[in-house]
Design a protein around this motif. Structure first.
Motif, PDB file in Angstrom:
ATOM      1  N   SER A 474       0.816  -1.215   0.000  1.00 40.08           N
ATOM      2  CA  SER A 474       0.000   0.000   0.000  1.00 40.08           C
ATOM      3  C   SER A 474       0.854   1.271   0.000  1.00 40.08           C
ATOM      4  O   SER A 474       0.445   2.279  -0.551  1.00 40.08           O
ATOM      5  N   VAL A 475       2.047   1.211   0.595  1.00 37.22           N
ATOM      6  CA  VAL A 475       2.858   2.430   0.595  1.00 37.22           C
ATOM      7  C   VAL A 475       3.338   2.777  -0.818  1.00 37.22           C
ATOM      8  O   VAL A 475       3.754   3.895  -1.079  1.00 37.22           O
ATOM      9  N   ASP A 476       3.266   1.802  -1.710  1.00 38.15           N
ATOM     10  CA  ASP A 476       3.621   2.106  -3.099  1.00 38.15           C
ATOM     11  C   ASP A 476       2.376   2.496  -3.894  1.00 38.15           C
ATOM     12  O   ASP A 476       2.418   2.597  -5.118  1.00 38.15           O
ATOM     13  N   GLY A 477       1.281   2.645  -3.204  1.00 37.43           N
ATOM     14  CA  GLY A 477       0.059   3.108  -3.851  1.00 37.43           C
ATOM     15  C   GLY A 477      -0.825   1.996  -4.390  1.00 37.43           C
ATOM     16  O   GLY A 477      -1.772   2.262  -5.137  1.00 37.43           O
ATOM     17  N   PHE A 478      -0.547   0.740  -4.005  1.00 40.05           N
ATOM     18  CA  PHE A 478      -1.340  -0.356  -4.541  1.00 40.05           C
ATOM     19  C   PHE A 478      -2.555  -0.676  -3.678  1.00 40.05           C
ATOM     20  O   PHE A 478      -2.432  -0.830  -2.464  1.00 40.05           O
ATOM     21  N   SER A 479      -3.697  -0.777  -4.343  1.00 40.02           N
ATOM     22  CA  SER A 479      -4.857  -1.376  -3.695  1.00 40.02           C
ATOM     23  C   SER A 479      -4.888  -2.824  -4.187  1.00 40.02           C
ATOM     24  O   SER A 479      -4.055  -3.213  -5.021  1.00 40.02           O
ATOM     25  N   ASP A 482      -5.423  -2.721  -7.919  1.00 40.84           N
ATOM     26  CA  ASP A 482      -4.225  -2.266  -8.642  1.00 40.84           C
ATOM     27  C   ASP A 482      -3.207  -3.384  -8.739  1.00 40.84           C
ATOM     28  O   ASP A 482      -2.579  -3.610  -9.770  1.00 40.84           O
ATOM     29  N   LEU A 483      -3.061  -4.084  -7.612  1.00 44.45           N
ATOM     30  CA  LEU A 483      -2.017  -5.118  -7.575  1.00 44.45           C
ATOM     31  C   LEU A 483      -2.385  -6.262  -8.524  1.00 44.45           C
ATOM     32  O   LEU A 483      -1.532  -6.784  -9.248  1.00 44.45           O
ATOM     33  N   LEU A 484      -3.689  -6.588  -8.530  1.00 42.10           N
ATOM     34  CA  LEU A 484      -4.134  -7.653  -9.433  1.00 42.10           C
ATOM     35  C   LEU A 484      -3.793  -7.284 -10.882  1.00 42.10           C
ATOM     36  O   LEU A 484      -3.212  -8.074 -11.631  1.00 42.10           O
ATOM     37  N   GLY A 485      -4.113  -6.043 -11.228  1.00 42.23           N
ATOM     38  CA  GLY A 485      -3.833  -5.577 -12.585  1.00 42.23           C
ATOM     39  C   GLY A 485      -2.341  -5.638 -12.885  1.00 42.23           C
ATOM     40  O   GLY A 485      -1.916  -6.120 -13.946  1.00 42.23           O
ATOM     41  N   TYR A 486      -1.566  -5.179 -11.929  1.00 38.67           N
ATOM     42  CA  TYR A 486      -0.107  -5.128 -12.126  1.00 38.67           C
ATOM     43  C   TYR A 486       0.463  -6.542 -12.311  1.00 38.67           C
ATOM     44  O   TYR A 486       1.283  -6.797 -13.183  1.00 38.67           O
ATOM     45  N   ILE A 487      -0.025  -7.470 -11.475  1.00 40.38           N
ATOM     46  CA  ILE A 487       0.465  -8.859 -11.549  1.00 40.38           C
ATOM     47  C   ILE A 487       0.116  -9.471 -12.912  1.00 40.38           C
ATOM     48  O   ILE A 487       0.950 -10.090 -13.575  1.00 40.38           O
ATOM     49  N   CYS A 488      -1.142  -9.254 -13.311  1.00 40.99           N
ATOM     50  CA  CYS A 488      -1.587  -9.865 -14.564  1.00 40.99           C
ATOM     51  C   CYS A 488      -0.831  -9.282 -15.756  1.00 40.99           C
ATOM     52  O   CYS A 488      -0.385 -10.008 -16.639  1.00 40.99           O
ATOM     53  N   ASN A 489      -0.657  -7.964 -15.752  1.00 41.99           N
ATOM     54  CA  ASN A 489       0.078  -7.322 -16.840  1.00 41.99           C
ATOM     55  C   ASN A 489       1.503  -7.809 -16.925  1.00 41.99           C
ATOM     56  O   ASN A 489       2.030  -8.076 -17.999  1.00 41.99           O
ATOM     57  N   LYS A 500      -6.427 -15.311  -3.392  1.00 42.78           N
ATOM     58  CA  LYS A 500      -6.515 -14.261  -2.375  1.00 42.78           C
ATOM     59  C   LYS A 500      -5.354 -13.266  -2.500  1.00 42.78           C
ATOM     60  O   LYS A 500      -4.197 -13.673  -2.671  1.00 42.78           O
ATOM     61  N   ILE A 501      -5.677 -11.999  -2.407  1.00 39.90           N
ATOM     62  CA  ILE A 501      -4.614 -10.972  -2.424  1.00 39.90           C
ATOM     63  C   ILE A 501      -4.635 -10.256  -1.091  1.00 39.90           C
ATOM     64  O   ILE A 501      -5.689  -9.817  -0.626  1.00 39.90           O
ATOM     65  N   PHE A 510      -0.035 -12.782  -2.652  1.00 39.87           N
ATOM     66  CA  PHE A 510      -1.134 -13.177  -3.531  1.00 39.87           C
ATOM     67  C   PHE A 510      -1.015 -14.661  -3.833  1.00 39.87           C
ATOM     68  O   PHE A 510       0.084 -15.237  -3.777  1.00 39.87           O
ATOM     69  N   GLU A 511      -2.146 -15.260  -4.107  1.00 43.24           N
ATOM     70  CA  GLU A 511      -2.140 -16.697  -4.376  1.00 43.24           C
ATOM     71  C   GLU A 511      -2.335 -16.945  -5.862  1.00 43.24           C
ATOM     72  O   GLU A 511      -3.160 -16.282  -6.505  1.00 43.24           O
TER      73      GLU A 511
END
Ligand code: AMP
Length: 615
Positions: A474-479, A482-489, A500-501, A510-511
């Motif tokens: 979260s300190v890097d601005g991830f919800s 956001d993190l799901l999107g970033y991981i998938c990309n 689960k994230i 994340f799983e």
């Protein structure tokens, strides 16, 4: 009206104890002071340490004695030098406004001639450990024929330590018609017997139920595998950044080993055991009282009578051989109305001992889980944040550097700066703990008597998912989204497959399905986020938090060797770091070297150990 005045204590004493912060009498004081002030009863008080019993007998003594006379009128016997000094100092404080009160502390391991000189000058109250007292009596250097009151403090301990015969001899030099006041934390049959022997129809006072521990103490136990003991212990300590604790071991060697390992790992710790000279013990205790030590590693004998307020935790690194000792150990915390925690680190086979102690104390112990590495990291992070928030700023001294500091941070947002300060120490924890294994030992279901079952289910679970760690949060601005999107990309896996994230501060979990792990790992190879390398790791991969930490694959000891890992993060602040480290090592070293000293009390205790109740 001041409640102590109501109990019958005079103003000049009440003024002195008010300065000590005694506003209301403790329950034992409330009940015993009116009885003892009559001066006409023998008395038995069943009270734990830390209940205020010193004032319970000390204040009445100050009321009853004739301080115009300069001969001994009261004798207080107690088991240890520590307690002897404590009682003496307490009584002197209560008597601060009374001009002619003379109290002497008589104990072994210190100059006898100084004590004899004080006695010759004239004293009314003698506070003594039995061995040295008997020595002085045998030299015919004291006259107890006008003693009106004898106090036997921590009577059970004195008997445990084998002082029965000495007490007999000492008391035989006091008048038949004196009054005897006996205080004891427990009432084993030996204490009953001496109560019977020395007293006639004593007034009996029981604070709480017999053998019940202090109500303010919470008892917890952790079940671990024997080989994980040290790592589990460290984890518990790390999970409690403000810990000020006493750690009990069964042997002198164990105290030294643990203290040395802790020192090596950068904790402020030292050992206290029977082979230290009095001077070494005093030095350790002084450092502990002053809080330059955060952890005192002690044997039962050495820790007896330690009266340090604010001890937050007692840790039973090894369970005691005798149940009574558990009470004494845990009584070192939760003093003076405060709360405390008594922790036992056990293996599955020792559960029976815990049940026995529970039965004896009449209290249920809570089974606790060794915190995960990430629990520790989070706890430490917020302790650090809290510390930064509360730090006292020396405006005058820092003023001159502010322009240069501001220059350094020019162009950074407040959030960036906060992140950097927090990460400075936090990254070390993260590195050390990121793959820390679960240290809770599986427990045989049939032995479990609590209903949590949660961890059991967890370890027994066979999952099709793998939990991955990522060093962004979260300190890097991830919800979560956001993190799901970033991981998938980044890894080119479908969002639907991600389980689960869990977004934390500077990291997340994340799983993903087991067969997608490689794809994720290769997708993230070389990835960076805002100039920072992104790391993906399988959570729970074998980190060894091995003894001393030095063989841990994840823990990078900062240059400069032992004692530095905790700087800022784990270490207590204050003092010159290098000086502190040198001193710590020095003390541990000298403790180890000086094995020739014989602790008379310890010896006696060991000699008679077999008589005690054992598990
Ligand atoms: P003791 O059981 O005598 O060792 O006392 C334990 C601690 O409680 C000591 O630090 C005393 O100074 C403190 N204490 C004793 N009586 C009172 C009281 N009435 N109010 C506050 N603190 C007390």
């Amino acid at each position: 009206m001041n409640p102590f005045i109501q109990l019958g204590i005079r103003h000049d004493i009440v003024n002195a104890i008010s300065e000590l912060g005694f506003e209301n009498p403790t329950p034992i004081q409330e009940q015993s002071i009116p009885v003892l002030l009559t001066g006409s009863n023998d008395f038995v008080g069943l009270a734990q340490t830390g209940t205020g019993k010193t004032a319970a007998f000390g204040l009445p003594l100050l009321e009853l004695l004739d301080f115009e006379e300069k001969h001994p009128q009261a004798l207080i016997l107690c088991p240890t030098r520590e307690l002897c000094l404590q009682i003496t100092s307490d009584i002197k404080k209560y008597a601060k406004n009374m001009p002619n009160v003379h109290v002497v502390a008589v104990y072994g391991g210190a100059s006898i001639s100084d004590q004899l000189r004080e006695i010759r000058r004239g004293v009314q109250i003698v506070v003594a450990t039995p061995g040295r007292m008997l020595d002085i009596i045998n030299r015919k250097a004291i006259d107890f024929t006008q003693v009106g009151f004898v106090v036997l403090d921590e009577a059970d301990e004195m008997l445990n330590m084998g002082f029965q015969e000495d007490i007999d001899s000492i008391l035989s030099t006091t008048p038949e018609d004196k009054k005897t006041w006996l205080f004891s934390a427990t009432m084993p049959s030996e204490v009953r017997r001496i109560a019977k022997k020395y007293m006639t129809d004593p007034y009996e006072l029981t604070m709480g139920t017999k053998n019940t521990g202090n109500e303010n103490i919470e008892h917890e136990y952790y079940i671990i595998r024997a080989r994980d003991k040290y790592a589990a212990f460290k984890r518990i300590v790390d999970f409690n950044p403000e810990i000020f604790g006493i750690v009990f071991c069964r042997t002198k060697i164990e105290t030294q080993d643990i203290a040395e390992a802790l020192i090596k790992d950068g904790y402020n710790a030292d050992s206290l055991h029977g082979d230290l000279s009095q001077q070494q013990r005093d030095k350790v205790m002084k450092r502990y009282r002053e809080r330059s030590l955060q952890l005192l590693i002690a044997t039962d004998v050495a820790a007896r009578g330690i009266d340090v307020n604010d001890v937050t935790h007692v840790i039973n690194y090894s369970l005691p051989d005798e149940i009574e000792n558990y009470t004494h150990r845990s009584g070192r915390t939760a003093r003076a109305g405060k709360t405390g925690i008594s922790i036992s680190i056990i293996n599955g086979k020792e559960l029976g001992k815990i049940r026995q102690i529970e039965k004896t104390l009449g209290k249920r112990f809570v089974k606790a889980e060794i915190p995960t590495g990430f629990d520790v990291v989070e706890k430490q992070l917020f302790a650090l944040v809290h510390k930064v928030h509360n730090v006292e700023v020396n405006e005058q001294q820092i003023e001159q550097y502010i322009p240069r500091i501001m220059d350094e941070f020019n162009g950074m947002t407040k959030e960036d700066i906060i992140k950097r300060f927090a990460s400075l120490e936090f990254n070390r924890f993260l590195d050390y703990y990121k793959n820390a294994p679960d240290l809770n030992a599986p427990v045989d279901e049939s032995r479990r008597s609590d209903s949590t079952g949660e961890r059991f289910a967890r370890t027994g679970m066979k999952s099709e998912f793998t939990r991955l760690f990522i060093n962004l949060g979260s300190v890097d601005g991830f919800s979560r989204g956001d993190l799901l999107g970033y991981i998938c990309n980044t890894s080119k896996i479908s969002g639907r497959t991600v389980g689960k994230i869990d977004v934390k501060g500077v990291y997340s979990f994340f799983e993903v399905p087991n067969d997608e792990v490689e794809k994720v790992q290769s997708g993230f190879k070389g990835a960076d986020f805002q100039g920072r390398e992104v790391r993906i790791e399988i959570s729970g991969e074998g980190t060894s938090e091995s003894r001393g930490g030095s063989s841990s694959s994840n823990y990078r000891r900062p240059e400069g060797g032992g004692g530095e890992r905790r700087e800022g993060g784990f270490r207590r602040e204050g003092g010159n770091r290098e000086g502190g480290a040198r001193e710590r090592t020095g003390t541990a070293g000298s403790a180890g070297a000086n094995t020739g000293f014989r602790d008379f009390s310890g010896k006696r205790r060991e000699d008679r150990g077999e008589r005690r109740r054992r598990f």
